[in-house]
Design an enzyme around this catalytic site. Structure first.
Site, PDB file in Angstrom:
ATOM      1  CG  ASP A  37     -37.018  77.688 -23.824  1.00 14.38           C
ATOM      2  OD1 ASP A  37     -36.761  77.998 -22.558  1.00 14.38           O
ATOM      3  OD2 ASP A  37     -35.767  77.736 -24.498  1.00 14.38           O
ATOM      4  CG  ASP A  90     -34.046  81.982 -24.515  1.00 14.88           C
ATOM      5  OD1 ASP A  90     -33.459  82.176 -25.349  1.00 14.88           O
ATOM      6  OD2 ASP A  90     -35.300  81.000 -24.642  1.00 14.88           O
ATOM      7  CG  ASP A 150     -35.092  76.815 -28.448  1.00 11.63           C
ATOM      8  OD1 ASP A 150     -34.556  77.021 -27.375  1.00 11.63           O
ATOM      9  OD2 ASP A 150     -35.578  75.655 -28.817  1.00 11.63           O
ATOM     10  CG  ASP A 186     -44.342  89.469 -43.884  1.00  4.39           C
ATOM     11  OD1 ASP A 186     -45.408  89.101 -43.512  1.00  4.39           O
ATOM     12  OD2 ASP A 186     -44.037  90.511 -43.838  1.00  4.39           O
ATOM     13  CD  GLU A 204     -43.009  69.945 -58.414  1.00  3.18           C
ATOM     14  OE1 GLU A 204     -43.251  68.986 -59.434  1.00  3.18           O
ATOM     15  OE2 GLU A 204     -43.410  69.290 -57.214  1.00  3.18           O
TER      16      GLU A 204
END
Ligand code: TEU
Length: 523
Positions: free
Chosen positions: A22, A26, A30, A203, A260
């Site tokens: 962080d 907060d 990030d 996913d 690639e």
């Protein structure tokens, strides 16, 4: 495609951004926190990063409920920081993969907000809507992940129809049978490819092929989330070919690291044949996750069977395997192995010497265990907080975090911090660095053949070879020392416990120890 595209040689490092570092204060990791630590990742020796979702999201599933695929959530930063991260990673020779979430969006995505607004909205059929069953209940018996007692359907009172969500109600499934969905999601890929990303982790990509009849589950899968067995190749494979074409169109385009682009699919199936089908002999996924090690105990005999079974299916069609021990969805392997660091070290030596592309999960290189999270403090609907604990960067205070982290620290956060382990040549961190260095220096380990060697129960031994370059790995999960005579003279290049580097191998394998051996003449 070049004979050895980068992703066949690479070691790929998963970052769960919320838990990495962080910078803003907060308490949530990030992009600036990642950028700040790229030099450490270059020192460690990883070749590419995979970032779990960084997009705008209500965070019902901590980013896997995407509300805007083409913007960065303010929690993580903004598009300018994403561009800077890509540029600075490339400047260090590190490629960047983003998480592509094709199967569902957030219920707050504008597409779903429009779809839900009216049965006549053009976006309505971008999602899976069905009338109630005759008894007024859900259209079929599918259940949702995270809560097997919950149907995979939620009734929309406004229209009296149900919508499908294989995960949370906040994650409505897109309907990839609708051409507009496929076009829109390909635009998402192009948006990030244009910004220079080197590929994607897709996913639950196996879920996007759905028979519109949405047949009930076979009896033996009743009340089981389809995530683990949903496989409809007739509908899935054409979609995977489309994704492949879009990504391959960006091969060798202008970036600091030409080469690639690639897609590694999160195919949560357990059947090697089904997973290999998703490679589609070079027309589908470049890579697919193989979760066998992540799902197996600390057992050399199980690992041996797993390796033999996999190569019997993958090799005939030149499907390049992947291997992984931990990720953001499962307890960390050191925790799974009863917390024993020696076992985690053995598994790391296995992972980084097998034939295929290894994936590391941030923190495993420190030997982290899961953080204890009380049920009443749990934040994740899937009960996965423990493996998502913050990474400690230095001892004491906030351990390199600007704010108080969103989850509890893992056990021993000071001794397990990056700074402390960097100063300790016997640490797990140095083992990973040595294994990555040895792998990078050896064509045999990166792309060579793998031949299993005869060994007693509890011992796994294999030879890697590529032209003149050869390595042997021997490891023991047995409780007692074992002697394993090898042909030829070998020396220790890397030992999982850090001991004996350069010493001749005398054939003795001690319990919970792994040895990477190099021919004595080469040592
Ligand atoms: O995971 C899919 C998946 O298989 C997991 O949900 C797994 O079933 C569960 O975590 C077991 O504990 C992907 C992402 O990796 C996961 O973080 C997301 O929650 C999920 O898809 C939905 O996007």
């Amino acid at each position: 495609m070049s004979p050895t595209p980068w992703w066949r040689d690479a070691v790929i490092y998963q970052i769960y951004p919320r838990s990495f570092c962080d910078d803003s204060g907060d308490g949530v990791g990030d992009l600036a926190g990642i950028i700040r630590n790229l030099d450490h990742l270059a020192w460690l020796g990883v070749d590419a990063l995979w970032l779990s979702p960084i997009y705008r999201s209500p965070m019902a599933d901590f980013g896997y409920d995407v509300a805007d695929h083409c913007d960065v959530d303010p929690l993580f930063g903004d598009l300018a920081l994403a561009d800077q991260l890509i540029e600075e990673a490339h400047a260090r020779g590190i490629r960047v993969l983003l998480d592509f979430v094709p199967n569902h969006t957030s219920a707050e995505h504008p597409w779903f907000v429009a779809a839900r607004s009216s049965v006549d909205d053009p976006h309505r059929d971008w999602y899976v809507w069905r009338d109630p069953a005759a008894d007024g209940g859900p259209p079929n018996a599918w259940v949702a992940a995270f809560d097997r007692d919950a149907p995979a359907w939620t009734l929309d009172a406004e229209s009296g129809q149900y919508y499908l969500h294989l995960f949370l109600p906040e994650q409505p499934d897109l309907d990839w049978n609708h051409p507009a969905v496929e076009l829109a999601q390909h635009d998402v890929l192009r948006f990030w490819l244009e910004r220079g990303v080197d590929g994607f982790r897709a996913d639950v990509v196996h879920l996007i092929g759905k028979d519109p009849a949405l047949p009930d589950d076979p009896r033996d899968h009743a009340r089981e989330s389809r995530v683990g067995f949903h496989f409809e190749p007739d509908r899935l494979l054409p979609l995977l070919r489309g994704l492949r074409r879009t990504v391959d169109a960006y091969d060798h385009t202008d970036t600091a690291l030409p080469g690639e682009r690639m897609i590694v699919g999160e195919v949560n199936l357990a059947d090697d044949e089904q997973i290999v089908a998703c490679y589609d002999e070079g027309r589908g996924l470049h890579l697919a996750f193989n979760f066998a090690l992540l799902r197996s105990p600390f057992d050399a005999d199980v690992w041996r069977r797993t390796i033999a079974d996999l190569h019997a299916v993958y090799d005939p069609v030149d499907a390049w395997p992947t291997w992984v021990l931990s990720n953001h969805d499962e307890p960390r392997h050191r925790t799974r192995y009863g917390g024993r660091e020696s076992r985690a070290r053995v598994a790391a030596t296995l992972l980084l010497t097998l034939r295929g592309t290894p994936f590391l999960y941030a923190g495993e290189e420190l030997g982290l265990e899961d953080a204890p999270v009380d049920a009443d403090e749990a934040l994740d609907p899937g009960g996965r907080d423990g493996c998502r604990a913050p990474i400690p960067w230095q001892p004491g205070g906030r351990r390199g975090w600007a704010g108080i982290p969103w989850l509890p620290w893992p056990p021993d956060p000071d001794d397990r911090s990056v700074a402390v382990e960097r100063d300790d040549r016997d640490s797990v961190l140095w083992l990973y660095r040595r294994l990555l260095e040895a792998r990078r220096a050896s064509p045999a380990l990166r792309r060579g053949s793998l031949r299993l060697l005869d060994a007693p129960s509890g011992v796994l031994a294999y030879e890697r070879a590529c032209e003149e370059d050869r390595r042997v790995v021997v490891l023991s999960t047995a409780a007692e020392p074992v002697t394993l005579p090898l042909e030829g003279a070998w020396r220790l290049e890397v030992a999982s416990d850090g001991r004996g580097r350069g010493m001749p191998f005398d054939g003795l394998i001690e319990p919970e120890r792994a040895l990477l051996l190099v021919p004595a003449a080469d040592a």
